[in-house]
Design an enzyme around this catalytic site. Structure first.
Site, short mmCIF file in Angstrom:
data_model
loop_
_atom_site.label_atom_id
_atom_site.label_comp_id
_atom_site.label_asym_id
_atom_site.label_seq_id
_atom_site.Cartn_x
_atom_site.Cartn_y
_atom_site.Cartn_z
N HIS A 224 -5.58 -77.68 20.98
CA HIS A 224 -5.20 -78.03 19.62
C HIS A 224 -4.18 -77.06 19.05
CE1 HIS A 224 -9.17 -79.81 20.27
NE2 HIS A 224 -8.78 -80.77 19.47
N HIS A 408 -6.51 -77.11 8.75
CA HIS A 408 -7.57 -77.10 7.75
C HIS A 408 -7.07 -77.53 6.37
CE1 HIS A 408 -11.33 -76.13 5.82
NE2 HIS A 408 -10.69 -75.38 4.94
N SER A 451 -14.76 -80.67 8.56
CA SER A 451 -14.87 -80.66 7.11
C SER A 451 -15.49 -81.94 6.58
CB SER A 451 -13.49 -80.46 6.47
OG SER A 451 -12.91 -79.26 6.89
#
Length: 589
Positions: A224, A408, A451
């Site tokens: 990633h 994020h 999340s």
């Protein structure tokens, strides 16, 4: 000066639906899309009654993984997440329902926190609908954890072999438990190791995820865009290949007479010229040990956007795995054996999905109305959070790029954008607990990644904690904050000191309870929580990560603030500011 990268895209937020539209258009004979989310890519001639369904999935940016391995003889469906972010439970459910032929479904995905959470939640819901579900997390990356902690290892290019073997087992008519067992056998016999020479960049940021010198390389990088386990001076192709191969051969205990399947995989910006030089050295090493290469692939099979680098994957074969590897399949990215002729569409059984239970009507007259934070003010607080996250998303993504995958801020912004899109369409008389349930649903549907489920459970838990309230006073505000922390703990399992968002939410919860016990009002309770969250966030810079993708970095994560704790601190600060503004405006009025 910040380096900006270039990509041939339209609006960054449209890249995934446009990618899927292009993929389906290019392979109309093989693929279609099913489900309301538009994120379940399904094999036209894959799912069928009586066959175990194979569902794969993960974040985008790894093309041709994952949707490229959907087709007859391999995966029946793939759930397509945002770039470097797990698909959401709803997206996975769309894929699971499409693949269900009445014999059960196997979920296959890389061993990442977000994927584990989201696939687990989808499996729970699919099972509640009556479909037996098994799931296997691929753990082939030898660099990401020691052998005695191999269950914590992440999945990288080994997905290629695990998916292939599981898909073949299902296509051959094996029952559910057997398909799961064979997927685990392939995973146990698979090892990978990689090297990165340059970083990738996310479409939304256009900046490299991490910095690397012109004479450096990252050994053991993630899929990633994460940095590797260690940084070393750039070496020759043969030296690098030797370093990658040594732990793989050792762990698989390869010896004279063994047979393997080999994948030399490019990460997106590595030329065929280089990949075949690496393959040459791998073959020399295996030939010297008299280990037979039964089958090999060289090229881009599991990428990381435009990352420069490569990985080597070996699958140690026995007769069972060899037969599965050789079983014919036809997908956009992989064809094995004779090309399979299209088959006529067969009638599929009708699936009966349970309708969601209707919510219980709330008697508002029975709710405790003490406190200054009304549902209307609470909505304003949530709007302030959305604005803050949008403003801070690049900073949060930069923090994440240093120790993670750099998404994020992007994923949090996606979640809060979805919240604002739906929240103000809802009735104005919703209670705070109903608002929390709406936010939870928005996060689960839109975000995926870790999340999504973490904040979905947080808001559900927080809403339940104040279900008897119309307004929030000091103690109720403290209970709401504790509910947020409790929901995150229950779903994620992290604890204080693991270098996660818990390091902000946990001290915020304690500080809020202390302030409430002193008789302070709701604004002061929020201020205490805000200050404690900020201190907790700052403290994460001194911690070594023990959870999530950054945990693979070990001591290299020290010195950097955790992005999840940073976003938690920003959320509480935005809420406190909104309440302060309202009280100031009220006093002025």
């Amino acid at each position: 000066m910040t380096i900006k990268t270039k990509k041939l895209i339209n609006a960054p937020d449209d890249i995934i639906p446009e990618f899927i539209d292009g993929l389906i258009g290019a392979y109309r004979d093989l693929l279609t899309v099913e489900g309301s989310t538009g994120r379940a890519v399904v094999a036209r001639h894959g799912p069928r009654d009586g066959k175990v369904g194979i569902v794969i999935g993960g974040g985008s940016g790894h093309e041709p993984a994952f949707a490229g391995y959907v087709g007859r003889g391999l995966a029946d469906a793939a759930a397509v997440g945002n770039v470097f972010a797990s698909p959401s439970p709803q997206q996975i459910l769309d894929a699971g329902r499409a693949a269900d032929g009445g014999a059960g479904v196997v979920f296959l995905y890389g061993n990442y926190t977000g994927d584990v959470m989201n696939f687990t939640m989808a499996a729970e819901e699919l099972a509640a609908e009556g479909t037996p579900v098994r799931h296997v997390a691929v753990t082939d990356d030898v660099a990401s954890a020691s052998y005695d902690r191999r269950a914590e290892r992440r999945g990288v290019a080994g997905d290629f072999f695990v998916f292939k073997c599981a898909g073949a087992a299902a296509d051959r008519g094996e029952p559910l438990d057997r398909v799961e067992a064979l997927a685990r056998l392939a995973n146990d016999n698979c090892r990978s190791m990689g090297v990165a020479l340059g970083a990738c960049s996310l479409p939304q940021t256009g900046t490299p995820n991490f910095e690397i010198g012109p004479q450096d390389m990252e050994i053991g990088m993630g899929l990633h865009g994460e940095p590797g386990m260690r940084r070393e001076p750039l070496a020759t192709a043969d030296t690098v290949t030797d370093e990658l191969m040594a732990p793989i051969i050792s762990e698989l205990q390869l010896a004279e007479g063994d047979r393997v399947a080999l994948l030399v995989n490019g990460l997106g910006a590595t030329t065929q010229l280089e990949l075949f030089v690496l393959f040459r050295r791998v073959r020399q090493i295996l030939d010297a040990k008299k280990i037979e290469i039964h089958a090999n692939w060289v090229g881009e099979y599991a990428t990381s956007l435009e990352m420069a680098g490569a990985s080597v994957t070996l699958l140690k074969l026995d007769e069972t795995l060899t037969a599965l590897l050789d079983h014919p399949c036809r997908t956009p990215a992989l064809t094995v054996g004779n090309a399979l002729a299209p088959v006529a569409d067969a009638p599929r059984r009708t699936r009966h999905v349970h309708a969601p239970k209707a919510g219980t009507a709330i008697d508002r007259a029975s709710l405790n109305a003490s406190g200054q934070i009304t549902p209307a003010i609470f909505r304003t607080m949530m709007g302030a959070v959305a604005e803050t996250i949008r403003r801070e998303k690049d900073r949060l993504s930069q923090l994440d790029g240093v120790i993670g995958d750099g998404d994020h801020g992007i994923t949090m912004d996606i979640g809060w954008t979805a919240v604002t899109a739906i929240l103000y369409e809802k009735p104005a008389d919703m209670t705070i607990s109903e608002i929390c349930e709406t936010i939870a649903h928005a996060f689960l549907t839109a975000v995926g990644a870790s999340s999504g489920p973490l904040y979905a459970d947080a808001f559900r838990s927080a809403g339940a904690a104040v279900s008897g309230r119309l307004n929030l006073d000091g103690p109720a505000m403290a209970a709401w904050i504790k509910g947020m922390n409790d929901g995150i703990l229950a779903r994620g399992g992290a604890k204080v000191g693991d270098k996660t968002m818990v390091d902000a939410w946990a001290p915020a919860s304690v500080a809020a309870a202390t302030a409430a016990s002193m008789g302070l009002d709701e604004a002061a309770v929020l201020q205490a929580a805000r200050d404690a969250a900020r201190a907790g966030m700052e403290q994460t810079a001194q911690l070594e990560s023990c959870r999530g993708r950054s945990a693979k970095l070990g001591v290299r994560s020290v010195g950097h603030v955790d992005p999840g704790a940073a976003s938690a601190s920003a959320m509480l600060a935005a809420m406190a500011e909104a309440v302060d503004w309202h009280q100031g405006d009220h006093r002025r009025g």
